[in-house]
Design a protein around this motif. Structure first.
Motif, PDB file in Angstrom:
ATOM      1  N   HIS A  44       0.818  -1.214   0.000  1.00 37.69           N
ATOM      2  CA  HIS A  44       0.000   0.000   0.000  1.00 37.69           C
ATOM      3  C   HIS A  44       0.855   1.268   0.000  1.00 37.69           C
ATOM      4  O   HIS A  44       0.468   2.277  -0.609  1.00 37.69           O
ATOM      5  N   TYR A  45       2.008   1.212   0.669  1.00 38.74           N
ATOM      6  CA  TYR A  45       2.797   2.435   0.888  1.00 38.74           C
ATOM      7  C   TYR A  45       4.173   2.427   0.220  1.00 38.74           C
ATOM      8  O   TYR A  45       4.932   3.380   0.381  1.00 38.74           O
ATOM      9  N   ARG A  46       4.482   1.418  -0.552  1.00 39.42           N
ATOM     10  CA  ARG A  46       5.814   1.336  -1.161  1.00 39.42           C
ATOM     11  C   ARG A  46       6.089   2.499  -2.109  1.00 39.42           C
ATOM     12  O   ARG A  46       7.244   2.886  -2.317  1.00 39.42           O
ATOM     13  N   ILE A  53      13.933   4.623   7.246  1.00 36.98           N
ATOM     14  CA  ILE A  53      13.143   3.711   8.069  1.00 36.98           C
ATOM     15  C   ILE A  53      13.750   3.721   9.471  1.00 36.98           C
ATOM     16  O   ILE A  53      14.939   3.437   9.645  1.00 36.98           O
ATOM     17  N   LEU A  54      12.943   4.036  10.476  1.00 36.84           N
ATOM     18  CA  LEU A  54      13.395   4.057  11.860  1.00 36.84           C
ATOM     19  C   LEU A  54      12.566   3.045  12.646  1.00 36.84           C
ATOM     20  O   LEU A  54      11.339   3.135  12.680  1.00 36.84           O
ATOM     21  N   THR A  55      13.219   2.074  13.267  1.00 40.28           N
ATOM     22  CA  THR A  55      12.503   1.063  14.040  1.00 40.28           C
ATOM     23  C   THR A  55      13.033   1.030  15.468  1.00 40.28           C
ATOM     24  O   THR A  55      14.071   1.610  15.789  1.00 40.28           O
ATOM     25  N   SER A  56      12.308   0.300  16.323  1.00 37.82           N
ATOM     26  CA  SER A  56      12.850  -0.015  17.634  1.00 37.82           C
ATOM     27  C   SER A  56      13.958  -1.047  17.451  1.00 37.82           C
ATOM     28  O   SER A  56      14.257  -1.466  16.332  1.00 37.82           O
ATOM     29  N   THR A  57      14.519  -1.502  18.547  1.00 34.87           N
ATOM     30  CA  THR A  57      15.567  -2.521  18.453  1.00 34.87           C
ATOM     31  C   THR A  57      14.982  -3.927  18.524  1.00 34.87           C
ATOM     32  O   THR A  57      15.735  -4.906  18.504  1.00 34.87           O
ATOM     33  N   LEU A  58      13.658  -4.039  18.583  1.00 31.10           N
ATOM     34  CA  LEU A  58      13.007  -5.335  18.743  1.00 31.10           C
ATOM     35  C   LEU A  58      12.625  -5.951  17.401  1.00 31.10           C
ATOM     36  O   LEU A  58      12.204  -5.255  16.479  1.00 31.10           O
ATOM     37  N   ARG A  59      12.738  -7.267  17.324  1.00 32.19           N
ATOM     38  CA  ARG A  59      12.596  -8.021  16.080  1.00 32.19           C
ATOM     39  C   ARG A  59      11.262  -7.789  15.377  1.00 32.19           C
ATOM     40  O   ARG A  59      11.187  -7.730  14.157  1.00 32.19           O
ATOM     41  N   ARG A  60      10.185  -7.648  16.139  1.00 35.56           N
ATOM     42  CA  ARG A  60       8.869  -7.533  15.501  1.00 35.56           C
ATOM     43  C   ARG A  60       8.720  -6.264  14.674  1.00 35.56           C
ATOM     44  O   ARG A  60       7.940  -6.247  13.722  1.00 35.56           O
ATOM     45  N   LYS A  70      14.598  -4.516   2.603  1.00 35.51           N
ATOM     46  CA  LYS A  70      15.133  -5.262   1.459  1.00 35.51           C
ATOM     47  C   LYS A  70      15.256  -4.380   0.218  1.00 35.51           C
ATOM     48  O   LYS A  70      16.059  -4.665  -0.682  1.00 35.51           O
ATOM     49  N   ASP A  71      14.461  -3.319   0.162  1.00 36.74           N
ATOM     50  CA  ASP A  71      14.575  -2.352  -0.927  1.00 36.74           C
ATOM     51  C   ASP A  71      15.777  -1.427  -0.743  1.00 36.74           C
ATOM     52  O   ASP A  71      15.973  -0.489  -1.522  1.00 36.74           O
ATOM     53  N   GLU A  72      16.541  -1.699   0.323  1.00 30.43           N
ATOM     54  CA  GLU A  72      17.783  -0.970   0.623  1.00 30.43           C
ATOM     55  C   GLU A  72      17.521   0.492   0.981  1.00 30.43           C
ATOM     56  O   GLU A  72      18.356   1.374   0.715  1.00 30.43           O
ATOM     57  N   LEU A  73      16.386   0.748   1.626  1.00 28.24           N
ATOM     58  CA  LEU A  73      16.159   2.078   2.171  1.00 28.24           C
ATOM     59  C   LEU A  73      17.006   2.242   3.429  1.00 28.24           C
ATOM     60  O   LEU A  73      17.232   1.283   4.162  1.00 28.24           O
TER      61      LEU A  73
END
Length: 209
Positions: A44-46, A53-60, A70-73
């Motif tokens: 929907h948002y690609r 891309i900013l995430t937490s340190t948690l796997r989920r 995987k798009d190497e952003l």
């Protein structure tokens, strides 16, 4: 600069489905439904063209953003947006006694006692302090389109901080798995354009939690 920040909760885990408390101490993976949600969000948002891309340190959160990564952003991890620590409740299925303890703590937060906490857990004040550091960093970043992936309770607090509200109002912000909050940042203020939006999941016909 016209900056837009997209903030999404991670996809469903088996702990979510079973009603087991996760918090920051349980580093679970997405289940099959969660993977479907993550894929639907990506499709929907690609085309938005995210700059980071900013995430937490948690796997989920990593797994929810896996298709973008995987798009190497450009991807960075921040412990500041990890889920709150629920202390001794983590990894356990909620019992009536645990639910009562949880209710007492969240009601204390609603009343303005941000130092209340479960045994061995993080307080709302401590969570708010680390999230405030993230907000400062977020506001200073040069990118125009930023995608953030975090967690339910942390997002509730984050929305309060972004909108200038007290943490007493955390529970007014909802959070489905992969529910999206979109905010525009202009003149040092955040304005919400979408709140817990799950339009990307409509075609999946799965129960939301």
């Amino acid at each position: 600069m016209n900056k837009h920040v997209y903030i999404v909760r991670h996809g469903q885990t088996e702990f979510n489905r079973l009603g087991i408390v996760q918090g920051s101490g349980v580093d679970s993976s997405l289940n099959e439904v969660g993977k479907m949600q993550a894929r639907a969000f990506y499709e929907h948002y690609r085309s938005v063209g995210f700059d980071a891309i900013l995430t937490s340190t948690l796997r989920r959160t990593h797994e929810t953003m896996a298709h973008f990564i995987k798009d190497e952003l450009p991807w960075e991890q921040f412990a500041e947006i990890n889920e709150i620590s629920w202390g001794t409740h983590e990894g356990k299925t909620s019992t009536p006694d645990m639910h009562l303890q949880y209710k007492e703590v969240t009601e204390a937060w609603n009343a303005g006692d941000f130092d209340a906490r479960l045994e061995g857990a993080e307080s709302a004040r401590e969570m708010g302090d680390r999230l405030s550091r993230f907000v400062d960093l977020l506001s200073q970043r040069p990118e125009e389109r930023i995608l953030v992936c975090s967690h339910g309770r942390a997002m509730r607090a984050l929305m309060c901080l972004l909108s200038g509200k007290s943490l007493q109002e955390m529970n007014t912000f909802k959070h489905h798995n992969t529910g999206l909050y979109k905010a525009a940042y202009q003149e040092q203020q955040y304005t919400f354009l979408l709140e817990n939006d799950i339009a990307h999941l409509e075609h999946l016909n799965i129960k939301q939690d």
